[in-house]
Design an enzyme around this catalytic site. Structure first.
Site, PDB file in Angstrom:
ATOM      1  N   ASP A  10       0.836  -1.202   0.000  1.00  0.00           N
ATOM      2  CA  ASP A  10       0.000   0.000   0.000  1.00  0.00           C
ATOM      3  C   ASP A  10       0.872   1.254   0.000  1.00  0.00           C
ATOM      4  OD1 ASP A  10      -2.384  -1.348   0.048  1.00  0.00           O
ATOM      5  OD2 ASP A  10      -2.640  -1.211   2.227  1.00  0.00           O
TER       6      ASP A  10
ATOM      7  N   GLY B 298      -3.641  -5.412   0.506  1.00  0.00           N
ATOM      8  CA  GLY B 298      -4.294  -6.506  -0.210  1.00  0.00           C
ATOM      9  C   GLY B 298      -5.317  -7.138   0.710  1.00  0.00           C
ATOM     10  N   LYS B 299      -6.545  -7.310   0.225  1.00  0.00           N
ATOM     11  CA  LYS B 299      -7.619  -7.778   1.100  1.00  0.00           C
ATOM     12  C   LYS B 299      -7.319  -9.140   1.714  1.00  0.00           C
ATOM     13  CE  LYS B 299     -11.297  -5.062  -1.007  1.00  0.00           C
ATOM     14  NZ  LYS B 299     -11.441  -4.211   0.195  1.00  0.00           N
ATOM     15  N   GLY B 300      -6.849 -10.086   0.893  1.00  0.00           N
ATOM     16  CA  GLY B 300      -6.572 -11.411   1.430  1.00  0.00           C
ATOM     17  C   GLY B 300      -5.499 -11.382   2.500  1.00  0.00           C
TER      18      GLY B 300
ATOM     19  N   ASN C 259     -20.119  -5.055   1.497  1.00  0.00           N
ATOM     20  CA  ASN C 259     -20.545  -3.766   2.036  1.00  0.00           C
ATOM     21  C   ASN C 259     -21.710  -3.257   1.188  1.00  0.00           C
ATOM     22  OD1 ASN C 259     -19.460  -2.582  -0.293  1.00  0.00           O
ATOM     23  ND2 ASN C 259     -17.625  -1.828   0.745  1.00  0.00           N
TER      24      ASN C 259
ATOM     25  N   LEU D  76     -22.033  -2.234   7.197  1.00  0.00           N
ATOM     26  CA  LEU D  76     -22.693  -0.957   6.948  1.00  0.00           C
ATOM     27  C   LEU D  76     -21.921   0.232   7.514  1.00  0.00           C
ATOM     28  CD1 LEU D  76     -26.307  -2.168   7.856  1.00  0.00           C
ATOM     29  CD2 LEU D  76     -25.263  -2.076   5.579  1.00  0.00           C
TER      30      LEU D  76
ATOM     31  N   ASP E  40     -11.722  -5.514   6.035  1.00  0.00           N
ATOM     32  CA  ASP E  40     -10.810  -6.645   6.210  1.00  0.00           C
ATOM     33  C   ASP E  40     -10.702  -7.039   7.681  1.00  0.00           C
ATOM     34  OD1 ASP E  40     -10.326  -6.609   3.476  1.00  0.00           O
ATOM     35  OD2 ASP E  40      -8.617  -5.258   3.677  1.00  0.00           O
TER      36      ASP E  40
ATOM     37  N   GLY F  26      -3.334   2.984   8.734  1.00  0.00           N
ATOM     38  CA  GLY F  26      -2.804   1.807   8.064  1.00  0.00           C
ATOM     39  C   GLY F  26      -3.851   0.706   7.940  1.00  0.00           C
TER      40      GLY F  26
ATOM     41  N   SER G  36      -3.241  -1.918  11.572  1.00  0.00           N
ATOM     42  CA  SER G  36      -4.345  -1.481  12.426  1.00  0.00           C
ATOM     43  C   SER G  36      -5.146  -2.628  13.018  1.00  0.00           C
ATOM     44  CB  SER G  36      -5.292  -0.577  11.621  1.00  0.00           C
ATOM     45  OG  SER G  36      -6.048  -1.323  10.686  1.00  0.00           O
TER      46      SER G  36
END
Length: 307
Positions: free
Chosen positions: A14, A40-42, A185, A222, A254, A289, A293
């Site tokens: 990132d 990266g989401k994973g 979402n 949400l 995430d 971050g 985080s």
């Protein structure tokens, strides 16, 4: 003892830029800060799940470069077991993240690099690992056929399946039908169902449509309104957790998905697992971050005990 969690997804580095607003095309503006970190989401979900007490294996592709070294350096202390295919002909992915200084809201561009080559064969090469898991999680940042195959293998093995359909994209009903839990979402839910989600009532309608497409349960995250859980027997609105002032919302979804998976792997009731996920997300937004985080199991349990 928690069961094993297997997550399929991507890692990217990132690059985060904070400014008052985004530049217009052809315009240059001065930013207020810059940060380089893991994303990266994973990968984020793997770190979140491991920090929240899960036993996590992460399936992905990396290049051979400093960003790949960054990935391994973030996974090791969190306790994530890497299941990596190295791709020396490509590069480890990167993401541009704009953060609006006044609100903490974000906009993101992802260039997945080697992770764009995650294939059905890669997934089938880990079929034994996936089939022996307690929980399998995937998203939509890697190619759709790989995610679909992972869900098929997990379902065939009796593994609890979670699809976080992010980024927003249309997905076939037969893929939704492989999922015990679908966790979009508001934007992602609209992309799948065609129904706008601007309220809790709208979320119920979208969740019902996801169930009609074959999902075992739909969980709509949400933001500041918490989450909506809907299955064959229950519809429950779980309110958000206020853990402090919002610093940055990047990675909140995430944090939710990782903590939710960790809770399920320990046998929590799904609604309680949603509460656990919301608490994890509530803590994450108080910190800058993404992977950095993600809260620990002890921090989440402490917040739940207070609320």
């Amino acid at each position: 003892m928690s069961g094993k969690i297997v997550i399929l997804g991507i890692f990217v580095a990132d690059t985060s830029y904070r400014a008052e607003r985004q530049p217009r095309m052809g315009e240059t503006i001065l930013g207020k800060s810059f940060a380089l970190g893991p994303g990266g989401k994973g990968s984020n979900q793997s770190v979140a799940a491991a920090m929240a007490g899960g036993r996590v294996h992460f399936i992905t592709r990396l290049g051979r470069d400093p960003f790949a070294d960054m990935a391994r350096a973030i996974w090791e202390p969190a306790g994530v077991v890497p299941e990596v295919t190295e791709d020396p002909e490509s590069y480890t992915g990167a993401a541009y993240i704009f953060i609006e200084d006044g609100t903490g809201n974000n906009a993101i561009i992802v260039s997945p690099g080697a992770a764009a080559n995650i294939s059905v064969a890669d997934v089938e090469g880990h079929a034994g690992l996936i089939g022996a898991a307690s929980v399998f999680v995937t998203q939509l940042e890697q190619p759709l056929p790989a995610a679909h195959r992972g869900l098929e293998i997990a379902r065939a093995g009796g593994v609890t399946t979670i699809l976080n359909p992010a980024p927003a994209a249309p997905i076939p009903a037969e893929m939704v039908a492989l999922c015990d839990y679908v966790t979009p979402n508001e934007t992602e839910a609209e992309g799948i169902t065609g129904l706008p989600v601007t309220s809790v009532d709208d979320a119920v309608n979208a969740a019902q449509k996801l169930r009609a497409m074959g999902a075992g349960a739909a969980i709509l995250t949400l933001g500041e309104n918490g989450a909506l859980y809907h299955d064959a027997d229950r519809t429950v609105h779980v309110p958000p957790f206020n853990a402090g002032p919002v610093v940055e919302t990047t990675g909140a979804g995430d944090a939710f998905n990782g903590a939710f998976a960790a809770a399920l792997s320990r046998g929590l009731d799904p609604v309680e697992a949603v509460r656990f996920g919301c608490a994890g997300a509530g803590i994450s937004v108080t910190r800058p971050g993404t992977a950095a985080s993600m809260p620990s199991l002890q921090e989440i349990e402490a917040l739940l005990a207070r609320c």
